[in-house]
Design a protein around this motif. Sequence first.
Motif, mmCIF file in Angstrom:
data_model
loop_
_atom_site.group_PDB
_atom_site.id
_atom_site.type_symbol
_atom_site.label_atom_id
_atom_site.label_comp_id
_atom_site.label_asym_id
_atom_site.label_seq_id
_atom_site.Cartn_x
_atom_site.Cartn_y
_atom_site.Cartn_z
ATOM 1 N N SER A 1 65.166 -33.360 48.234
ATOM 2 C CA SER A 1 65.617 -32.089 48.819
ATOM 3 C C SER A 1 64.979 -30.916 48.089
ATOM 4 N N PHE A 2 64.705 -29.856 48.856
ATOM 5 C CA PHE A 2 64.070 -28.708 48.211
ATOM 6 C C PHE A 2 65.028 -28.031 47.237
ATOM 7 N N ARG A 3 66.324 -28.298 47.342
ATOM 8 C CA ARG A 3 67.267 -27.753 46.375
ATOM 9 C C ARG A 3 67.028 -28.383 44.985
ATOM 10 N N ASP A 4 66.753 -29.700 44.961
ATOM 11 C CA ASP A 4 66.426 -30.356 43.693
ATOM 12 C C ASP A 4 65.130 -29.805 43.104
ATOM 13 N N ALA A 5 64.148 -29.576 43.992
ATOM 14 C CA ALA A 5 62.890 -29.001 43.509
ATOM 15 C C ALA A 5 63.096 -27.603 42.963
#
Length: 907
Positions: free
Chosen positions: A179-183
């Motif tokens: 997920s882009f939130r983790d990135a």
Amino acid sequence: MFPFSSRNKMSDAPEAAPTPAKASEPHPLDALTGGAFSAATSGERASRIREWLASQPAPEQLQEVFKELSARDKGAARAVRERLDEIKRMQGQEAIAAEWADKASKLLAATRLSIADALAWQRDAAKAGAPLSREPLSLLKTQIADRVKVIEDLQHRVQVQRETAVLLAQRIEVLSTKSFRDAEAALEGLTTDVGRWQEHAGELTSDTSWASVEARFPPMLESSGTQLLAVWDAFQSALKQTVAAAASAEAPLPPVPVWADEIRAARGLPTEAETAAKAAKVAQEAAKPKVDPEVRKKAQAAVREALAKLETETKEGHGKASIGAAAALRAVLKTHGRHVEGELEQQVNAALIAAGELEGWQRWSADQVREDLVNRAEALLKRPEGQELGGRKMQETLRQLREQWKQSDQGAPANHALWKRFDEACNTAHKVVEGWLDKVRAEAAEHKGARVALIDELKAWAQEHAASQDWKALSRGLHQFSERWRNGGHVSEKVFAELQPLWKQTLAEASKPLETAQKLSLDRRQAMINESAELSAQVPLRIDAVKALQQRWQAEAQAVPLDRKREQKLWDAFRKPIDDAFQRKSADRDRQTAQVSARDKAVLDAAKALEVANATGDAQAIRTAIETLEAAIRQQSAEASAASAASAEPAPAAALDAGAAEAADSETVAPEDGEAKPVAAKPARPVIAVRGDDRPGANKPAPAAQGAAARGPRQGDRNDRGGRGDRGGDRTGGRGEGRFGRDGRDGRDRGDAPRAPRLGDSAFRAQRDAMDHAQNALRKLAAQAHGETLTRLLSAWEGRDAEKLPTVQELGRVQPAVRAAWAQALGGGAKPVDGNALLRLEIAADVPTPADQLTARRAYQLQLLTRRNDPSPQETWGKDVASVLSAASDEATARRLQNALKVLLKK
């Protein structure tokens, strides 16, 4: 007067005039070499040549001397030739060293240093015989080695940077699948890591030795940086675009498929996969268009190229490379697979199958190694009790296992299942290491506190003993503090580097008073060393001054202690002059005593003959040799008496000495006319029987001494040294007075004879030692004969055989009548044992009585006190022995008889 001529009298030839001897002229090089050419022997020439070579002559002189000496004495010239060879060898080595030093300097001065050139320099220099262990080559070799080490370290760091860049790129790629939130959460950490990587890469390129690294390393670092920055820039751009698309529905979707699908899902739109599936379905429904021949040709060419690469890697057995080539072929097939037909398609399938088999074999081989590592890691926790590994050993074992796992991963694909088991086992075993590390840290903290407390204690102790003058106590205390610091336990290098200077400073301040006192003591001892040299040079040597100086040295050594080795060196320097002086004195005394007189030689010869007789073990030969030695000593006394009679009247002092000797004599009386007459000694009243103290450990009177006192001195009696007295009645066995005089020499201390001349030390010691050895040998022989005689007597009693009874000569003091009574007792029948006879024998010999017979002995002693006119047991012991021998033999009676006869047969 009448000159002799060698000319023939009958010859008419004129006599030839004598030719004067031609004086030998000295060799021109004789003065240079210290007389080597004029030496009489080859040994002298060689010795003088060695002395001349020690002065380090010039090579020209060496060459000239060798040229002249080699024709005369090759042995003496060998040393000169060796020196010339050594000089030639040294000159050659210096030239070689200068040549290779110049090459090394050029290598070091070059901007770019090749490691191969550096190693070749050292190899070629060693082959050429250059002295690499001497300056300046040793320093240059060290500098080149350090430079090579720096270059190798740079190359290693480049490889580390490349691996780090790959790992960072993998982290970024993994984040693109999540997920882009983790990135977005990991962006800050990635930014820091990428920035640090760039800093390290900049440090490498700015290093002064960067130009010397191999040509393959700079492109490696550059390509790694380019790839990492490209991935990083794309990641940042895609993440920024994704964040904007998530915030606004009008913003375009990011190029990352996972993030784009996440945004579509958030907007309520179909995902890319769903769209692709619909498009494929539409394409399948549509008719296949006709393929252009050029497109088909290009597709087959691309497939053939990927196929050739896969077949090459498979044949060479490259596991990872074959996996990559197979993946590349599959990628090409995805793009151009629909244009491949027929034979080419079969070749592609065969190559992919072969690559799969190779990959499977390598995976199986690597898995075997990994399974072994897993078993070893799990076995660390299953060791039997008492064989567990310690913390340090466990840490080293885990490190080795992990290194071996890394090596197994380099040659085959990873196995995540085995890795999980291995990692869990290692993590579980690492708990032992963690516990050990915690314990080590706790001990280090404790040791640090103890060392800090010791420093404070030393400061307080130094202040307390600042005014003390007990230097030995101060030295002992400082030594104890040093031992406590040395045994203070382990601390880390950082902590030790902090505490060690503080400890040294504190110890130096506490040692200042002692060091000052030791410096003053060194000055005083040096002064005493000089005084010792002055005293030892004085003639004659002042013994009192030497003793006083030694006492001063001992007092100084006891007052102020020094280091053991240093104190020993000072003592050796102090003692050496005194020892040399005493050695000179001893040498002078030995030279004086070395001149043995004729009478000393006679005594020495007699003493040597006595020693030879002692070695034979023949009692008669020993007694004969003793008489010979005594005759030699008496001959000296006779010569001294004759010399004294021929001389003038004795001095008053001699008369006083003679008078004192006469006054000390207890057996003579000096009347008014000066004539000495013997006075008979009053006989002592014999003791018939006394109440003795027969308790264990009580002091008992010597019966032999009492008997001797009762009957008075007798000719031939043994003296206190085991020898017999002089047959003339004028000899005793004492060491101080008697046979050899009061001074322990060979003079007689009698008032009616002058003192004989003193024997030399060697003669006196020789006759004294020989006489002592003779007496010991006679005692041993007598004891041996006595034991054998007693054994034969008891054997004859046991067998009741009078023929086996020892003779009168063997029995010694036994009279023939007594022996006859013993033989008659053995020849008759056995009678009952007479207990009183055994008691009388034990009383006569003064030996212990068995415990069960003590009461009987005391009662019998009381009876003897009432019989005043009866003969004593010492007078009737022969009859008592006959009474015992008339009875039957038994072990207890034989033991009591043996103990009594051991003493009685010796009296």
